[in-house]
Design a protein around this motif. Structure first.
Motif, PDB file in Angstrom:
ATOM      1  N   ASN A 143       0.809  -1.222   0.000  1.00 33.23           N
ATOM      2  CA  ASN A 143       0.000   0.000   0.000  1.00 33.23           C
ATOM      3  C   ASN A 143       0.841   1.270   0.000  1.00 33.23           C
ATOM      4  N   THR A 144       2.171   1.124  -0.112  1.00 35.09           N
ATOM      5  CA  THR A 144       3.106   2.249   0.033  1.00 35.09           C
ATOM      6  C   THR A 144       2.631   3.192   1.136  1.00 35.09           C
ATOM      7  N   CYS A 145       2.703   2.673   2.352  1.00 36.03           N
ATOM      8  CA  CYS A 145       2.244   3.426   3.515  1.00 36.03           C
ATOM      9  C   CYS A 145       3.098   3.056   4.715  1.00 36.03           C
ATOM     10  N   GLU A 200       7.189   7.975   0.455  1.00 39.12           N
ATOM     11  CA  GLU A 200       7.203   8.658  -0.846  1.00 39.12           C
ATOM     12  C   GLU A 200       8.151   7.963  -1.832  1.00 39.12           C
ATOM     13  N   GLU A 203       6.636   4.688  -3.117  1.00 41.10           N
ATOM     14  CA  GLU A 203       5.639   4.898  -4.172  1.00 41.10           C
ATOM     15  C   GLU A 203       6.316   5.292  -5.485  1.00 41.10           C
ATOM     16  N   TYR A 206       7.858   1.729  -6.642  1.00 34.78           N
ATOM     17  CA  TYR A 206       6.949   0.613  -6.920  1.00 34.78           C
ATOM     18  C   TYR A 206       5.660   1.054  -7.616  1.00 34.78           C
ATOM     19  N   LYS A 207       5.288   2.322  -7.447  1.00 33.53           N
ATOM     20  CA  LYS A 207       4.131   2.911  -8.127  1.00 33.53           C
ATOM     21  C   LYS A 207       2.829   2.132  -7.867  1.00 33.53           C
ATOM     22  N   ILE A 208       2.659   1.672  -6.637  1.00 31.52           N
ATOM     23  CA  ILE A 208       1.451   0.917  -6.294  1.00 31.52           C
ATOM     24  C   ILE A 208       0.200   1.783  -6.441  1.00 31.52           C
ATOM     25  N   ARG A 209       0.218   2.953  -5.851  1.00 31.76           N
ATOM     26  CA  ARG A 209      -0.971   3.821  -5.913  1.00 31.76           C
ATOM     27  C   ARG A 209      -1.231   4.315  -7.336  1.00 31.76           C
ATOM     28  N   GLU A 210      -0.159   4.551  -8.060  1.00 33.15           N
ATOM     29  CA  GLU A 210      -0.316   4.956  -9.463  1.00 33.15           C
ATOM     30  C   GLU A 210      -1.006   3.851 -10.255  1.00 33.15           C
TER      31      GLU A 210
END
Length: 232
Positions: A143-145, A200, A203, A206-210
């Motif tokens: 979840n890049t969190c 940051e 993300e 890995y660009k998970i949210r993107e």
């Protein structure tokens, strides 16, 4: 179910954290009453929730610290069925004592050694600790969190406690932070300096949210019927 003792202990942790410059304190779920709904005294204790919630709001304001006081089991009048109902509620209280978020917890308590299966414990007595250690770090990448995990610990020196503890802040690249508690099943407190750049950068790489923001991010399962017709 020593609600006043548990509150006093939590309040001291909060004061200690604030004195060391912490901006946010997070407590475990059910930290005031535990979860023992079959005990005849449990419901009455849950009826006192407003007293302790008010105390937490005052603490947040007096010590200039944001609070997530775990979950608090609240007893409310059941308007539909009569009698009472119990709600397990989490709050985010800002440093002025104001309520920013209220959320209901719908699942049963988790984070004890007994959450593992009998088989799992038979092959590895530390299986539940392995699960927690693995899943919390995995979630930060998925979840890049950052994950703030506050879990109940047992009394110091107890060899047969069912509490898993292992409270920590998990972040991408580094894994578990919180030296005082991350590998311990005992009660305690860790102060963690969280650098959100780790999130940051995860993300950015890995660009998970993107990916999740794309219309076609999910996988489509296709099967062919007996007639040769393709179905989703």
């Amino acid at each position: 179910m020593q609600i006043e003792t548990n509150y006093a202990k939590a309040a001291q942790f909060i004061k200690d954290a604030a004195s060391k410059g912490a901006q946010l304190a997070v407590l475990p779920e059910y930290h005031l009453t535990n979860w023992v709904p079959d005990d005849p005294k449990f419901s009455d204790l849950c009826g006192q929730w407003e007293i302790y919630f008010s105390k937490y709001r005052t603490l947040a304001k007096d010590y200039n610290i944001c609070l997530v006081p775990g979950t608090i089991v609240e007893r409310h009048q059941d308007e539909e069925g009569g009698g009472h109902k119990l709600l397990n509620v989490a709050y985010f209280i800002d440093n002025k004592g104001e309520i920013l978020t209220r959320a209901l917890e719908l699942t049963r308590p988790k984070g004890t050694i007994s959450d593992c299966s009998e088989y799992g414990l038979s092959v590895n007595p530390g299986a539940e600790a392995l699960f927690l250690d693995s899943i919390l770090t995995s979630r930060t990448f998925e979840n890049t969190c950052a994950v703030v995990f506050a879990n109940a610990g047992g009394p110091a020196g107890s060899s047969n406690s069912h509490y898993a503890g292992m409270s920590r802040v998990a972040v991408p690249f580094l894994g578990a932070l919180g030296e005082e508690t991350k590998d311990s099943s005992e009660e305690g407190m860790s102060i963690v300096d969280l650098d959100m750049r780790h999130v940051e950068e995860a993300e950015a790489h890995y660009k998970i949210r993107e990916d999740l923001a794309q219309q076609d991010w999910y996988y489509v399962y296709r099967s062919r019927t007996m007639t040769g017709r393709e179905e989703l």
